[in-house]
Design an enzyme around this catalytic site. Structure first.
Site, PDB file in Angstrom:
ATOM      1  N   CYS A  62     -78.017   8.618  27.235  1.00 51.68           N
ATOM      2  CA  CYS A  62     -78.914   9.751  27.012  1.00 51.68           C
ATOM      3  C   CYS A  62     -79.518  10.184  28.351  1.00 51.68           C
ATOM      4  O   CYS A  62     -80.015   9.358  29.119  1.00 51.68           O
ATOM      5  CB  CYS A  62     -80.028   9.358  26.039  1.00 51.68           C
TER       6      CYS A  62
ATOM      7  N   CYS B 282     -80.451  12.037  23.098  1.00 48.20           N
ATOM      8  CA  CYS B 282     -80.554  11.446  21.763  1.00 48.20           C
ATOM      9  C   CYS B 282     -80.789  12.519  20.715  1.00 48.20           C
ATOM     10  O   CYS B 282     -81.615  13.415  20.906  1.00 48.20           O
ATOM     11  CB  CYS B 282     -81.740  10.483  21.696  1.00 48.20           C
TER      12      CYS B 282
ATOM     13  N   CYS C 240     -86.122   8.800  21.115  1.00 51.05           N
ATOM     14  CA  CYS C 240     -85.952   9.169  22.527  1.00 51.05           C
ATOM     15  C   CYS C 240     -87.313   9.265  23.220  1.00 51.05           C
ATOM     16  O   CYS C 240     -87.518   8.722  24.307  1.00 51.05           O
ATOM     17  CB  CYS C 240     -85.210  10.491  22.608  1.00 51.05           C
TER      18      CYS C 240
ATOM     19  N   GLY D 114     -74.306   3.114  -5.740  1.00 54.25           N
ATOM     20  CA  GLY D 114     -73.205   4.014  -5.419  1.00 54.25           C
ATOM     21  C   GLY D 114     -72.776   4.914  -6.559  1.00 54.25           C
ATOM     22  O   GLY D 114     -72.008   5.851  -6.357  1.00 54.25           O
TER      23      GLY D 114
ATOM     24  N   CYS E 158     -83.617   9.414  28.085  1.00 53.73           N
ATOM     25  CA  CYS E 158     -84.204   8.073  27.963  1.00 53.73           C
ATOM     26  C   CYS E 158     -83.255   6.976  28.420  1.00 53.73           C
ATOM     27  O   CYS E 158     -83.631   5.809  28.479  1.00 53.73           O
ATOM     28  CB  CYS E 158     -84.657   7.805  26.530  1.00 53.73           C
TER      29      CYS E 158
END
Ligand SMILES: Nc1ncnc2c1ncn2[C@@H]1O[C@H](COP(=O)(O)OP(=O)(O)O)[C@@H](O)[C@H]1O
Ligand SMILES: [Mg+2]
Lengths: 288, 256
Positions: free
Chosen positions: A248, A273, A279, A39, A251
């Site tokens: 979606c 998606c 997808c 970080g 899909c």
């Protein structure tokens, strides 16, 4: 003869993966330092790349520094493999490193991304490289670099919560939807780049190595595998990853991040998606 | 009882030029010390050294910390000093914009110090902010407005609320009423006096305005050319000034 020539050209016109070995070593040192201090933003001497800032020069340099000839490389831009930006970065490494490429998340050993984490679970051994425009999460309220550096060093992170406070007082909830800040292993506060907050939970405890490169700002930071990254919040306004209201349309997935697409001139729209590889794979599985 | 702050032989130079020199005093808990003197006499320089904004060239500033007792704040580490600045100390600037975040709402400005020391409950932070706006006579309906939409007097009161919300033990103020209209000044002074009394604050207040210290300060320190020329109880110093410079200061007020 041709092979030799090809090899010869690679050696002189550009080094493997474009950058010279000394530059790559310098970038790898920054990456290692970043992995050692999860970080923490490590400064590095960003090089001129044959593409403008804002086109992922930070990510490209990080990818170039970690790339090996055996890698299988994938590039996604907002979840898609076929945008101009994704295609040109993929071509760049096909040309300069001769690496194999793929659009399949599971097959890729090295993935460069802008604004998304793939839907498919990442695995040990994979590296995910993020393109970062603004690495400093404290920037918006404290423009002085000398001061933000001190705030990180001394863990003075009250300001991050001032931003979330302002969000709630203005919108009734934490409205920050992208680049949602995380605290890494209870120490450094980090900007995960403009991924949707939907992706934030995937940052944490991820088996893959996550590397973040900011070219213009000359910063590299990192999350080693299985690092905890907690999204900042308030006790009475806990972090919530956004969830789509629809499945979606292509899909049927009901657990992915969706884009709204316009389907015709009459204002028809649907939600699909954003991760095109995920997808398409699901569509094929459903058809089979 | 031991002093809250013991200042010993502080000196700050700007090159060859003296900002302040040879300053020593004790501040007792609950005491309000006024530092007066004409413009350029070294008041702000001294205050900045005491509050850790400037590093003096010599001397000690010993603060009676909650956990470790008396500590020299000049030789302590920067993290420790910064921690003091956002917990036990408060600093009210002359210009509110130096002490406020102009891009953050009034509530966020007051709440910042709470969040800086770990408050993580939005509802409680907001309640404290709202309560403090009320205490400095700002309509609580303005809690989500930015300070840039406030009058000068309101901004100064907001700065005070932002500083006092964590219950500091020592408050530094540099010309807190400077630049405000006379009637606005009077209201701010009344408010400050009430807060000092109710909270039992220890205060070091710098001003060139003798009326301000007459109303607020228990004790006075008069500065001239970077040095302290006279100290004493406020009424004593103002009613019976001993040093020629103090006599001049007092008489110049009386003439106007
Ligand atoms: N940053 C600085 N650089 C050089 N000289 C300064 C600086 N700040 C203050 N001084 C000088 O130090 C003296 C004391 O200034 P200051 O502490 O601001 O006085 P006051 O607050 O009483 O008006 C003045 O002569 C002033 O010109
Ligand atoms: Mg001054």
């Amino acid at each position: 003869m041709l092979r030799e020539r090809g090899h010869f050209m690679t050696e002189t016109a550009y080094n493997f993966a474009y950058l010279d070995e000394e530059t790559k070593r310098m970038i790898r040192r920054a990456i290692l330092k970043g992995l050692a201090i999860p970080g923490y933003q490590v400064p590095f001497a960003s090089r001129e790349m044959p593409m403008p800032y804002g086109w992922g020069t930070g990510g490209v340099q990080v990818s170039a520094a970690v790339m090996t000839p055996e890698d299988r490389f994938k590039v996604i831009d907002q979840g898609a493999d076929d945008t101009t930006n994704a295609v040109s970065i993929r071509k760049f490494f096909e040309r300069t490193a001769g690496v194999a490429t793929t659009t399949r998340t599971e097959e890729a050993s090295l993935i460069q991304t802008r604004h998304r984490i793939p839907e498919a679970a990442l695995a040990e051994g994979q590296i995910l490289v993020y393109q970062v425009p603004i690495p400093e999460p404290l920037r918006f309220l404290e423009p002085r670099e000398s001061e933000t550096r001190k705030m990180h060093a001394l863990e003075e992170y009250g300001l991050m919560h001032v931003k979330l406070y302002e969000d709630i007082s203005r919108h009734g909830h934490i409205a920050t939807a992208y680049a949602y800040p995380v605290r890494v292993e209870g120490r450094y506060v980090m900007d995960p780049s403009p991924i949707p907050k939907f992706d934030n939970p995937k940052l944490s405890d991820c088996p893959a190595i996550q590397l973040f490169g900011a070219g213009r700002e000359q910063r590299i930071y990192a999350l080693p595998p299985y690092t905890r990254a907690a999204s900042l919040d308030f006790e009475d306004y806990p972090f919530e990853a956004s969830k789509a209201e629809h499945p979606c349309a292509l899909c049927g997935a009901d657990d992915t991040y969706l884009d709204e697409v316009i389907t015709d001139d009459a204002g028809g729209r649907m939600f699909v998606c954003s991760d095109t590889d995920y997808c398409e794979t699901r569509q094929k599985e459903r058809a089979a | 009882m031991s002093p809250l702050l013991s200042v010993r032989d502080i000196e700050k130079r700007y090159g060859a030029h003296i900002g302040c020199t040879g300053v020593s005093f004790d501040l007792w808990p609950g005491e309000v010390l006024g530092i007066v003197g004409e413009s350029g006499s070294g008041k702000s320089t001294l205050l900045s050294c005491l509050a850790g904004h400037l590093a003096p060239d010599r001397g000690e500033v010993i603060f009676d910390t909650r956990t470790d007792g008396p500590r020299d704040t000049i030789t302590m580490s920067e993290p420790e000093r910064r921690m003091l600045s956002r917990t036990d100390w408060a600093f009210v600037h002359q210009h509110a914009r130096d002490g406020l975040r102009m891009g953050v709402s009034a509530g966020g400005n007051v709440g910042e110090r709470l969040m800086a020391v770990g408050a993580r409950h939005y509802g409680e932070i907001r309640e404290s902010a709202s309560d403090w706006l009320g205490r400095v006579e700002i309509d609580e309906g303005r809690i989500d407005d930015r300070p840039s939409t406030f009058s000068g007097g309101m901004q100064q009161r907001l700065q005070i609320a932002r500083n006092l919300v964590t219950g500091p033990r020592l408050v530094f103020m540099d010309e807190p009423t400077g630049g405000l209209d006379v009637s606005v000044q009077a209201r701010l002074l009344d408010l400050l006096r009430g807060l000092v009394r109710d909270m039992g604050l220890s205060v070091i207040i710098v001003t060139h305005d003798l009326a301000v210290v007459r109303l607020l300060a228990d004790r006075l320190m008069v500065m001239k050319s970077g040095r302290v020329v006279e100290t004493g109880l406020t009424d004593q110093v103002l009613d019976d000034p001993q040093h020629a410079y103090t006599q001049l200061l007092v008489s110049s007020v009386l003439q106007v």
